[in-house]
Design an enzyme around this catalytic site. Structure first.
Site, PDB file in Angstrom:
ATOM      1  N   ASN A  13       0.947  -1.223  -0.090  1.00 11.94           N
ATOM      2  CA  ASN A  13       0.032   0.003  -0.088  1.00 11.94           C
ATOM      3  C   ASN A  13       0.853   1.391  -0.011  1.00 11.94           C
ATOM      4  OD1 ASN A  13      -1.681   1.893   0.491  1.00 11.94           O
ATOM      5  ND2 ASN A  13      -2.448   1.119   2.587  1.00 11.94           N
ATOM      6  N   TRP A  14       1.024   1.826  -1.126  1.00 15.15           N
ATOM      7  CA  TRP A  14       2.053   2.999  -1.348  1.00 15.15           C
ATOM      8  C   TRP A  14       1.211   4.261  -0.883  1.00 15.15           C
ATOM      9  CZ3 TRP A  14       4.633   2.808  -6.776  1.00 15.15           C
ATOM     10  CH2 TRP A  14       5.150   1.744  -6.913  1.00 15.15           C
ATOM     11  N   LYS A  15      -0.276   4.277  -0.390  1.00 13.43           N
ATOM     12  CA  LYS A  15      -0.724   5.450   0.138  1.00 13.43           C
ATOM     13  C   LYS A  15      -0.524   6.625  -0.984  1.00 13.43           C
ATOM     14  CE  LYS A  15      -0.415   3.288   4.578  1.00 13.43           C
ATOM     15  NZ  LYS A  15      -0.295   3.438   6.162  1.00 13.43           N
ATOM     16  N   HIS A  57      -9.618   1.155   4.639  1.00 11.29           N
ATOM     17  CA  HIS A  57      -8.354   1.227   5.364  1.00 11.29           C
ATOM     18  C   HIS A  57      -8.887   2.232   6.409  1.00 11.29           C
ATOM     19  CE1 HIS A  57      -4.323   2.605   6.320  1.00 11.29           C
ATOM     20  NE2 HIS A  57      -3.989   1.373   5.787  1.00 11.29           N
ATOM     21  N   GLU A 106      -7.365   4.786   7.323  1.00 15.17           N
ATOM     22  CA  GLU A 106      -6.998   6.086   7.262  1.00 15.17           C
ATOM     23  C   GLU A 106      -8.215   6.751   6.455  1.00 15.17           C
ATOM     24  OE1 GLU A 106      -3.197   5.882   5.194  1.00 15.17           O
ATOM     25  OE2 GLU A 106      -2.250   5.215   7.230  1.00 15.17           O
ATOM     26  N   GLU A 133      -5.785  -4.970  10.436  1.00 13.93           N
ATOM     27  CA  GLU A 133      -4.917  -4.037  10.795  1.00 13.93           C
ATOM     28  C   GLU A 133      -5.142  -3.350  12.138  1.00 13.93           C
ATOM     29  OE1 GLU A 133      -2.803  -2.728   6.874  1.00 13.93           O
ATOM     30  OE2 GLU A 133      -4.191  -1.197   7.488  1.00 13.93           O
ATOM     31  N   GLY A 183       1.664   2.296  11.247  1.00 12.71           N
ATOM     32  CA  GLY A 183       2.293   3.891  10.816  1.00 12.71           C
ATOM     33  C   GLY A 183       3.612   4.055  11.732  1.00 12.71           C
ATOM     34  N   SER A 227       2.922  -1.969  10.446  1.00  7.35           N
ATOM     35  CA  SER A 227       4.439  -1.886  10.505  1.00  7.35           C
ATOM     36  C   SER A 227       5.035  -3.026  10.359  1.00  7.35           C
ATOM     37  CB  SER A 227       4.761  -1.400  11.889  1.00  7.35           C
ATOM     38  OG  SER A 227       3.994  -0.133  12.263  1.00  7.35           O
ATOM     39  N   GLY A 273       2.649  -0.978   4.356  1.00  2.60           N
ATOM     40  CA  GLY A 273       2.896   0.304   3.960  1.00  2.60           C
ATOM     41  C   GLY A 273       4.141   0.707   3.570  1.00  2.60           C
TER      42      GLY A 273
HETATM   43  P1  PGA Z   1       2.789   0.629   7.719  1.00  2.00           P
HETATM   44  O1  PGA Z   1       1.209   0.779   6.861  1.00  2.00           O
HETATM   45  O2  PGA Z   1       3.223  -0.628   7.287  1.00  2.00           O
HETATM   46  O3  PGA Z   1       3.498   1.747   7.135  1.00  2.00           O
HETATM   47  O4  PGA Z   1       2.517   0.484   9.199  1.00  2.00           O
HETATM   48  C1  PGA Z   1       0.230  -0.369   6.713  1.00  2.00           C
HETATM   49  C2  PGA Z   1      -0.968   0.112   6.475  1.00  2.00           C
HETATM   50  O5  PGA Z   1      -1.485   1.200   6.846  1.00  2.00           O
HETATM   51  O6  PGA Z   1      -1.612  -0.687   5.804  1.00  2.00           O
END
Ligand code: PGA
Length: 250
Positions: free
Chosen positions: A4-6, A90, A92, A160, A166, A208, A230
């Site tokens: 997930n590149w966000k 997600h 976020e 998650e 994060g 993470s 992420g």
């Molecule tokens: P992260 O993100 O690996 O940077 O913690 C994971 C995610 O939000 O899908």
């Protein structure tokens, strides 16, 4: 293995560089499908570079195919530009106001379009009384409301826990904490659809994931079938070791 590149990276050049680097490693592992989910603007460029091992996913998406919705992109458009998967619900996006009801509508349309939905669920905090378990169950039920039994096996569920996601994460979840939730997810699906056998849905863990020990152990236990990564999916140097660890343990 899902990356997930966000809202990263800065430029198409960088997106291409990261994609090409990861593809080089990922193409070696015939037993792993790597799904990279860049921002919408890079999908067209990267689609030309996909192969059977390395494919594209979208992040969210609108349920209407087209319309007067400034700034939005539809699931239909994602499918047409070459995405095969889509990350839905997600944390976020939920934090920006996305409800589980809207997630269920997205899941429904994604399945109809032939996109594989990766449905994210997870609690914001753990509590000694185990209330977090009900949060996860309710979120999953609401996010999959209205999905017909015939299609449910196609849904990928990503666990998650918010407290482990994060750069602000206090600690990563332990193997037993994650395993417990994967059992809860399978039991909830079995209850929802009155299944006699344990549902075989693909379950991912995300939060993470960067170190290789946790993924290797979880895969060898059979608790999860992959990871939603992420930050560590933004470089070949951090993603390739994860692929290698997972591949060896399958
Ligand atoms: P992260 O993100 O690996 O940077 O913690 C994971 C995610 O939000 O899908």
């Amino acid at each position: 293995m899902v990356g997930n590149w966000k809202m990263n990276p800065h430029s198409p050049e960088q997106a291409l560089e990261i994609f090409t680097g990861i593809k080089k490693s990922a193409s070696k592992y015939k037993n792993i499908t790597t799904v990279l989910c860049p921002p919408a603007v890079f999908l067209g460029l990267l689609y030309k570079k996909t192969n059977t091992q390395v494919v594209l996913g979208a992040q969210g998406g609108e349920v209407e195919d087209t319309g007067a919705h400034t700034g939005l992109v539809s699931l239909e458009q994602y499918k047409k530009i070459g995405a095969e998967y889509v990350i839905l619900g997600h944390s976020e996006e939920r934090a920006r106001g996305l409800s589980s009801k809207s997630v269920s509508e997205q899941v429904f349309v994604a399945l109809k379009k032939g996109l594989v939905p990766i449905v994210c669920v997870g609690e914001d905090a753990r509590d000694a009384k185990g209330q977090y378990v009900f949060k996860i169950i309710n979120q999953l039920k609401e996010s999959l409301a209205g999905i017909p039994k015939a299609k449910i096996s196609k849904v990928v569920v990503a666990y998650e826990p918010l407290w482990a996601i994060g750069s602000g994460a206090k600690r990563s979840a332990t193997v037993s904490e994650i395993e417990e939730v994967t059992i809860i997810i399978r039991r909830t699906l079995a209850d929802m659809y009155s299944m006699k056998r344990v549902p075989q849905n693909t379950i991912l863990y995300g939060g993470s994931v960067s170190d290789t020990a946790l993924p290797a152990e979880l895969v060898s236990l059979g608790a999860v079938q992959g990871f939603l990564v992420g930050r560590a999916s933004l470089s070949e140097h951090t993603f390739a070791p994860l692929l290698s660890a997972v591949s060896k343990k399958q």
